[in-house]
Design a protein around this motif. Structure first.
Motif, short mmCIF file in Angstrom:
data_model
loop_
_atom_site.label_atom_id
_atom_site.label_comp_id
_atom_site.label_asym_id
_atom_site.label_seq_id
_atom_site.Cartn_x
_atom_site.Cartn_y
_atom_site.Cartn_z
N GLY A 176 0.80 -1.22 0.00
CA GLY A 176 0.00 0.00 0.00
C GLY A 176 0.83 1.26 0.00
N CYS A 197 -1.79 2.65 -6.64
CA CYS A 197 -2.80 1.58 -6.71
C CYS A 197 -2.71 0.83 -8.04
N ARG A 201 -1.98 -3.11 -8.35
CA ARG A 201 -2.90 -3.96 -9.11
C ARG A 201 -2.13 -4.75 -10.16
N ALA A 209 -5.12 -2.20 -1.40
CA ALA A 209 -4.04 -1.30 -1.00
C ALA A 209 -4.35 -0.78 0.39
N LEU A 249 -8.77 -3.15 -4.88
CA LEU A 249 -8.23 -2.83 -6.19
C LEU A 249 -8.96 -3.66 -7.24
#
Length: 152
Positions: A80, A104, A108, A115, A152
């Motif tokens: 994160g 993010c 992903r 996250a 995500l």
């Protein structure tokens, strides 16, 4: 807007980056973050935020990290947003949102399903910003900070 790696050409400008005085208790200085990135180099993802050639901020992600665990289980590993600092004179122009969205997207692409972020739970803190971006508190605290997660 773009994210860029920290290099010999831009690190001094990064070190000079400062948030507003009323936010200094909310985020560590870039010097502290870069020291952590050095120590946790296999888990840290530090980047500078630029608008064209203008340095406007700093963001750092953490990757597959288990805070305080000496022998983490796979389900303890999280990724994160570790740090976000937008220069005092550049705030309110979407740079923070851009940086969080880029982190993010990177997570992903690495296969992460969510996250995480932590933040100080105080008036004037970043909670409304993170909630607007889809982060919801988990009910956990980490060193007194709220832990929040975004799917995500």
């Amino acid at each position: 807007m773009r994210l860029a790696e920290i290099t010999t050409a831009n690190y001094e400008a990064a070190l000079a980056l400062a948030v507003r005085p009323d936010q200094q208790d909310l985020v560590e200085p870039v010097t502290h973050s870069l020291a952590e990135a050095y120590v946790y180099r296999d888990r840290a993802w530090p980047r500078l935020i630029y608008d064209g050639d203008e340095l406007v901020g700093f963001v750092m992600a953490f990757l597959d990290f288990a805070w305080g665990a000496t022998d983490p289980r796979p389900e303890d590993l999280r990724s994160g947003l570790w740090r976000l600092a937008v220069a005092a004179d550049a705030q309110g122009r979407g740079y923070g949102t851009f940086a969080v969205d880029q982190v993010c997207a990177m997570l992903r692409a690495r296969g992460c399903a969510s996250a995480y972020v932590t933040y100080e739970p105080r008036a004037g803190g970043p909670e409304p910003f993170y909630r607007k971006l889809g982060f919801a508190p988990t009910g956990e605290l980490s060193e007194g900070q709220v832990v929040a997660v975004r799917p995500l």
